[in-house]
Write an enzyme that holds these catalytic residues in place. Structure first.
Site, mmCIF file in Angstrom:
data_model
loop_
_atom_site.group_PDB
_atom_site.id
_atom_site.type_symbol
_atom_site.label_atom_id
_atom_site.label_comp_id
_atom_site.label_asym_id
_atom_site.label_seq_id
_atom_site.Cartn_x
_atom_site.Cartn_y
_atom_site.Cartn_z
ATOM 1 N N GLY A 171 47.949 71.272 43.205
ATOM 2 C CA GLY A 171 49.167 70.873 43.895
ATOM 3 C C GLY A 171 48.912 70.817 45.390
ATOM 4 N N CYS A 223 42.446 74.610 40.971
ATOM 5 C CA CYS A 223 42.713 74.424 42.398
ATOM 6 C C CYS A 223 43.912 75.270 42.848
ATOM 7 C CB CYS A 223 42.888 72.933 42.695
ATOM 8 S SG CYS A 223 42.687 72.558 44.438
ATOM 9 N N TYR A 224 45.062 74.666 43.132
ATOM 10 C CA TYR A 224 46.234 75.471 43.507
ATOM 11 C C TYR A 224 46.527 76.507 42.413
ATOM 12 C CZ TYR A 224 51.107 76.554 44.696
ATOM 13 O OH TYR A 224 52.274 77.202 45.011
ATOM 14 N N HIS A 284 38.167 70.342 40.369
ATOM 15 C CA HIS A 284 38.996 69.617 39.386
ATOM 16 C C HIS A 284 38.148 69.165 38.196
ATOM 17 C CE1 HIS A 284 42.766 69.297 41.650
ATOM 18 N NE2 HIS A 284 41.966 69.371 42.708
ATOM 19 N N GLU A 340 39.098 67.924 35.550
ATOM 20 C CA GLU A 340 39.714 66.803 34.830
ATOM 21 C C GLU A 340 39.292 65.436 35.364
ATOM 22 O OE1 GLU A 340 41.083 68.897 36.888
ATOM 23 O OE2 GLU A 340 42.764 68.090 38.023
ATOM 24 N N SER A 356 60.709 43.428 22.589
ATOM 25 C CA SER A 356 60.449 42.514 23.705
ATOM 26 C C SER A 356 59.232 41.642 23.414
ATOM 27 C CB SER A 356 60.193 43.317 24.979
ATOM 28 O OG SER A 356 58.940 43.981 24.872
ATOM 29 N N GLY A 357 58.368 42.140 22.523
ATOM 30 C CA GLY A 357 57.121 41.417 22.286
ATOM 31 C C GLY A 357 55.970 42.101 22.995
ATOM 32 N N GLY A 358 56.284 43.128 23.779
ATOM 33 C CA GLY A 358 55.222 43.906 24.422
ATOM 34 C C GLY A 358 54.601 44.875 23.415
ATOM 35 N N VAL A 359 53.508 45.484 23.829
ATOM 36 C CA VAL A 359 52.791 46.380 22.925
ATOM 37 C C VAL A 359 53.685 47.561 22.501
ATOM 38 C CG1 VAL A 359 50.818 47.947 22.739
ATOM 39 C CG2 VAL A 359 50.556 45.759 23.899
ATOM 40 N N ASP A 360 54.389 48.168 23.460
ATOM 41 C CA ASP A 360 55.137 49.390 23.154
ATOM 42 C C ASP A 360 56.236 49.154 22.119
ATOM 43 O OD1 ASP A 360 53.540 50.250 25.205
ATOM 44 O OD2 ASP A 360 55.138 50.184 26.707
ATOM 45 N N SER A 361 57.065 48.128 22.362
ATOM 46 C CA SER A 361 58.170 47.929 21.430
ATOM 47 C C SER A 361 57.668 47.412 20.091
ATOM 48 C CB SER A 361 59.235 47.000 22.021
ATOM 49 O OG SER A 361 58.728 45.713 22.239
ATOM 50 N N THR A 362 56.560 46.690 20.089
ATOM 51 C CA THR A 362 56.012 46.194 18.827
ATOM 52 C C THR A 362 55.484 47.349 17.981
ATOM 53 O OG1 THR A 362 55.441 44.114 19.860
ATOM 54 C CG2 THR A 362 54.275 44.646 17.830
ATOM 55 N N LYS A 394 49.935 54.878 27.585
ATOM 56 C CA LYS A 394 49.784 53.513 27.059
ATOM 57 C C LYS A 394 48.586 53.395 26.110
ATOM 58 C CE LYS A 394 51.014 49.075 27.763
ATOM 59 N NZ LYS A 394 52.421 48.705 27.855
#
Ligand code: XMP
Length: 511
Positions: free
Chosen positions: A55, A82-83, A168, A170, A222-228, A367
């Site tokens: 942070g 770290c923090y 870090h 990560e 919508s036709g996007g990846v997420d809603s499909t 995503k």
């Protein structure tokens, strides 16, 4: 409930989400909560380990975020980064030195003592980003590694299973950082690898069935990846109790709505209600040039059409949305316990208006994880890998007035552009690519004729989450082919330019 999970407390680091991703890549579920989480809530979540993120604050600062008091006495292993490391020391009477050298970038970590956290590792390169550093250890702790500038760079209290690192692990510049996280998650916390796309699907189907019961669900596709992917998952869970609607705004890419309908018919045997809204959208947008006004008109038109469509399913009690993790949690949740939720332009306001409850199975996913779930569910690879497309569609890629002719021009240019990107084998290297039509004409010469036509901008960016982006270094020969084809094949364009603006300072879309 399954407690094979790690809880990450967010103290405001820009890397908090990456910690969650890395832990999940190891095969263990991780979720992020604000640092201010109450003890009761944490115990209810019942994680096998806790990671304290980095942070921007100093532990001595007036506004310094602290967790609840006895977090180190719960018997749950803790890793502070770290923090997070400085908190471990400060809250247990160690000393943090504010006057130490700031350290940003690569450093060589030297391991001083055999220990479980760094087990299997030799000295290695790590990534530092800190102002303060540790001056003296709290009771019960010992140093396990140092760097030239940080004599106390990694610490442990192996009895209480509390560990801290100044660097870090990560970020990918920390070589072997993932082994450190894996040592913590698997060996120290004892988590087994139960997180995968298929385990997520099984668990989600169980939860969706439990949540929905006999109710019916509406989903705006919508036709996007997420809603499909969402629609396919819901269909698998509740079959005919799912009602999907796709609104063709008339502002889609070339043949987009047809392709979407085909995909569902051919692959999933699902029927989707196609609502043709182009007249309504284009009518309301006629003469409008202001970007914000365009967005507002489109948002409202979506709601109007969706509302009418949804009324026919009066048993529906639920509205499904493909909200993703980055939409839900802000890394700056450190500013307060409230989470910020991006309002979805296409169904914004609808749940309240129609008395629908929300169902959001992807709230915890990134995503690329949604893409993995899609693949596992049988959504074809070409579809899963598609670039994001904004809800307002081509309206925000046609600068100035939107007319059917201008939509046609940008659709054609965009189709050629994407085809050439695919031909060059570059599609998967790019986060998002599209053509923009400017309301600017310039003089040219084609054959022996003077032309006075439109300018087309080609935009391509790389990004991890759309929040920041770099312009993509498109090879010259590919640019040259694109430009030739667009000018030759699309009437109305006589000049092609390539956008070399990153985000910030630009945005990805032009409006
Ligand atoms: P900007 O242009 O803000 O875009 O850099 C970041 C990402 O978000 C997408 N975008 C939208 N997506 N509705 C959406 O569903 C919208 O109104 C919208 N505006 C921008 C954009 O395509 C990029 O991926």
């Amino acid at each position: 409930m399954n407690n094979e999970k790690i809880l990450i407390l967010d103290f405001g680091s820009q890397y908090t989400q990456i910690i969650a991703r890395k832990v999940r890549e190891i095969g263990v579920y991780a979720e992020i909560h604000p640092f201010s989480i109450k003890k009761e809530k944490l115990l209810e979540i019942n994680p096998k380990g806790i990671i304290l993120s980095g942070g921007p604050n100093s532990v001595y600062g007036e506004q310094a975020p602290h967790p609840f008091d006895d977090i180190f006495n719960l018997g749950i292993p803790v890793l502070g980064i770290c923090y997070g490391l400085q908190l471990i020391a400060y809250l247990q009477n160690g000393i943090v030195d504010k006057s130490a050298h700031r350290e940003y970038g690569r450093a060589d970590l030297i391991i001083d003592k055999e220990n479980e956290l760094l087990s299997g590792l030799n000295s290695m390169q790590v990534w530092m980003s800190h102002g303060d550093s540790l001056k003296s250890l709290p009771a019960g702790f010992e140093v396990i590694a140092h760097t030239n500038n940080s004599p106390i760079c990694a610490i442990q209290n192996s009895l209480k299973k509390i560990y801290g690192v100044q660097f870090h692990p990560e970020v990918h510049h920390s070589i072997d950082g993932k082994t450190i996280l894996s040592n913590f998650v698997r060996n120290i916390c004892g988590c087994t690898e139960t997180w995968s796309a298929s385990s997520f699907i099984d668990e989600s189907i169980r939860k969706i069935r439990e949540q929905v019961g006999d109710g019916e669900v509406i989903c705006a596709l919508s036709g996007g990846v997420d809603s499909t992917v969402l629609a396919v998952l819901l269909h698998k869970a509740i079959g005919d109790k799912l009602h999907c609607m796709h609104i063709d705004t008339g502002l889609m890419r070339m043949n987009e709505s047809e392709k979407l309908m085909d995909l569902f018919k051919q692959n999933f045997n699902m029927s989707i209600e196609l609502i043709n809204g182009s007249d309504k959208f284009l009518g309301r947008l006629s003469g409008v040039t202001d970007p914000e006004q365009k967005r507002k008109i489109i948002g409202k038109s979506f709601i109007d059409l969706f509302d009418v469509g949804a009324k026919r399913f009066n048993n529906a009690k639920w509205l499904a949305q493909g909200t993703l993790y980055p939409d839900v949690i802000e890394s700056v949740s450190v500013k307060g316990p409230s989470v910020v939720i991006k309002s979805h332009h296409n169904v914004g306001g609808l749940p309240e208006k129609m008395g629908l409850k929300l169902i959001e199975p992807f709230r915890e996913l990134f995503k690329d994880e949604v893409r993995a779930v899609g693949r596992e569910l049988g959504v074809p690879d070409w579809f899963v890998k598609r670039h994001p497309f904004p809800g307002p569609g081509l309206a925000i890629r046609i600068l100035g007035e939107i007319t059917p002719e201008r939509i046609d021009v940008v659709q054609k240019a965009d189709a050629i552009y994407i085809e050439e990107i695919r031909n060059a084998g570059l599609y998967d290297d790019i986060w998002q690519a599209f053509a923009v039509l400017l309301p600017i004409q310039s003089v040219g010469v084609m054959g022996d004729e003077r032309t006075y036509e439109n300018t087309c901008v080609l935009r391509a960016v790389t990004s991890v989450d759309g929040m920041t982006a770099d312009w993509f270094p498109m090879p010259y020969d590919v640019l040259s082919r694109m430009s030739n084809r667009i000018i030759n094949e699309v009437r109305g364009i006589n000049r092609v330019v390539y956008d070399i603006t990153s985000k910030p300072p630009g945005t990805i879309e032009w409006e």
